[in-house]
Design a protein around this motif. Sequence first.
Motif, PDB file in Angstrom:
ATOM      1  N   SER A 123       0.844  -1.213   0.000  1.00 53.83           N
ATOM      2  CA  SER A 123       0.000   0.000   0.000  1.00 53.83           C
ATOM      3  C   SER A 123       0.869   1.248   0.000  1.00 53.83           C
ATOM      4  CB  SER A 123      -0.905   0.031   1.232  1.00 53.83           C
ATOM      5  OG  SER A 123      -1.778  -1.063   1.219  1.00 53.83           O
ATOM      6  N   ASP A 179      -5.960  -0.514  -4.708  1.00 46.39           N
ATOM      7  CA  ASP A 179      -5.356  -1.118  -3.516  1.00 46.39           C
ATOM      8  C   ASP A 179      -6.325  -2.156  -2.943  1.00 46.39           C
ATOM      9  OD1 ASP A 179      -3.945  -1.811  -1.309  1.00 46.39           O
ATOM     10  OD2 ASP A 179      -3.771   0.209  -0.483  1.00 46.39           O
ATOM     11  N   GLU A 180      -6.087  -3.394  -3.242  1.00 45.86           N
ATOM     12  CA  GLU A 180      -6.971  -4.486  -2.807  1.00 45.86           C
ATOM     13  C   GLU A 180      -8.444  -4.151  -2.989  1.00 45.86           C
ATOM     14  OE1 GLU A 180      -6.007  -6.618   0.752  1.00 45.86           O
ATOM     15  OE2 GLU A 180      -4.276  -5.307   1.074  1.00 45.86           O
TER      16      GLU A 180
HETATM   17 MG   LIG Z   1      -2.258  -2.566   2.234  1.00 44.17          MG
END
Ligand SMILES: [Mg+2]
Lengths: 255, 294
Positions: A48, A176-177
């Motif tokens: 991240s 991000d995910e």
């Molecule tokens: Mg992360």
Amino acid sequence: MENKPSVRLQTIQVSFFYGEKKVLHNISLDIYQNSVTAIIGPSGCGKSTFIRLLNRMNDLIPGSRLQGTIMLDGQDIYQPQVNVVELRRKVGMVFQKPNPFPKSIFENVAYGPVVKGTRDRLLLQNIVEQSLRKSALWEEVKDRLYENALTLSGGQQQRLCIARCLAVEPEVILFDEPCASLDPIATQRIEELITELKKEYTIVIVTHNMQQAARVSDYTAFFWLGELVEFGRTEKIFTVPENKRTEEYLAGKFG
Amino acid sequence: MNRYKEIFFHWLFVVLGFSALAFLLAITLLIFKEALPIFKHTPFWAFISGQFWYPTYEPPDFGILPLILASFLVTLGAVVVAAPLGIGTALYLTELAGRRQRAFLKPLLEILAGVPSVVYGFFGMVVLAPFFQKAFQLPTGLCALTASLTLGIMSIPFICSLVEDALSVVPRMFREASLALGANHWQTLTRVVIPAAGSGISTAVILGISRSIGETMTVLMVAGGAAVIPKSFLQPVRPMTATIAAEMAEAPFGSAHYHALFGIAAVLFVLTLIFNVLAEAVCQRFRQKLGSKL
Ligand SMILES: [Mg+2]
Ligand SMILES: Nc1ncnc2c1ncn2[C@@H]1O[C@H](COP(=O)(O)OP(=O)(O)OP(=O)(O)O)[C@@H](O)[C@H]1O
């Protein structure tokens, strides 16, 4: 063999610190135009942090510090004369948890254009419809555009966030995910969407789901404790990884 | 042995927990019981709409409209002063101030919040009142304006800290989403953060109103004390709390005057209750609006 695609984003010897703590070590990575680059690795390895450097979202964290260079189309994005707002319009971001504003669906999608100064109602309606179509949400929400976005399901909210991001007309999209809080069906829709978006955009996606990385990405970068262990074509990383740790990690994950 | 201990503590905390409720009930009962007799003397409607408060005349007049209006006037003025300043200070502290400015300002506000109201009253009396007297050529500087301003200054730290709380519970992801969409800091603040904290900010203001209406010492000192229907901010006025505080000692126990003062207290009690319920309702909406994340 296809031609080598052009490099869109490039990080050169990038290290990053939260205060005294160094969380990224000398990351050099190329991100190619119109491709999907997956970033994988165990929790806390800096995925991240890395992806947030690409649109300068970490600027806001007090005491953080960057070393090295990050280039977008050959321009160093951390130069003082760079307009961060412009940069973020070019490099959009979709977050792990769907985070629509507590406003109507319409206002959510129109937010980016509105803050850019677009006031023409007709034009905004057009942008909202196009963006929602691209994120495959239009059919589900076209009759309730003025309802609060928080009334949507989690998967719909995430597609709304993608639409909201597309409305700004970015060239690169960072995920991000994006599926971390979604069920398998919603996940599948987002994956199809990403594959579709690849034609027009350059995409970077952080994921914990190896199958997902294998399915959607062209390139894969494997991070480990803040270091880039291995980077290459996804088929290659997943079939014949060069590094022992990559192999072990993938073996463990596929179990 | 352990079992008995457990039971003992269980009941101890039940008793402690309910004691607050018991006090509230006792106070409410007392106020209303002591207030009731006045409505035999002066019917309720005449009591709250009567224009004359002459409790010691023969026969006495128990009309509290001037007192109610005085309370509202002074409170209104106080909110006009305190809301923008309190909200502004909170916005500055949470959004703009650097670490150093914050480290300097926060304790200052806490000190301001801790100053006893009698000190604020004193400040109003010796600083603001003479100033307004000169500035507006008034017979006395002790008037609604002075009271409003004093009360307003007093409420700033209170409103500020509530607004700060409201701003700080706006999830960080809203700010990040806004910035990631190419909004600048200012747009993020006005279009996302403030609307998301809107009900919390309203709650702060309503609670500020409720507190100002109930504040006694300052208004007793600086409002001027004339029980007439106020026509302007430059007139001396007599809010409800000041009336009770000033007259309770001299009203003979059990007299109509005595009960009338309890009548005022009952009206005040209901008014503050309304404001607090309102604040709670607005706050509830706030939580729902942000989903169940809070
Ligand atoms: Mg992360
Ligand atoms: N704001 C911050 N301040 C200090 N340390 C941080 C901050 N954010 C992250 N870290 C630390 O930096 C390291 C990398 O965090 P990061 O969130 O980038 O990992 P990640 O790979 O995204 O993990 P996950 O897969 O769990 O999301 C972790 O050790 C984390 O504790």
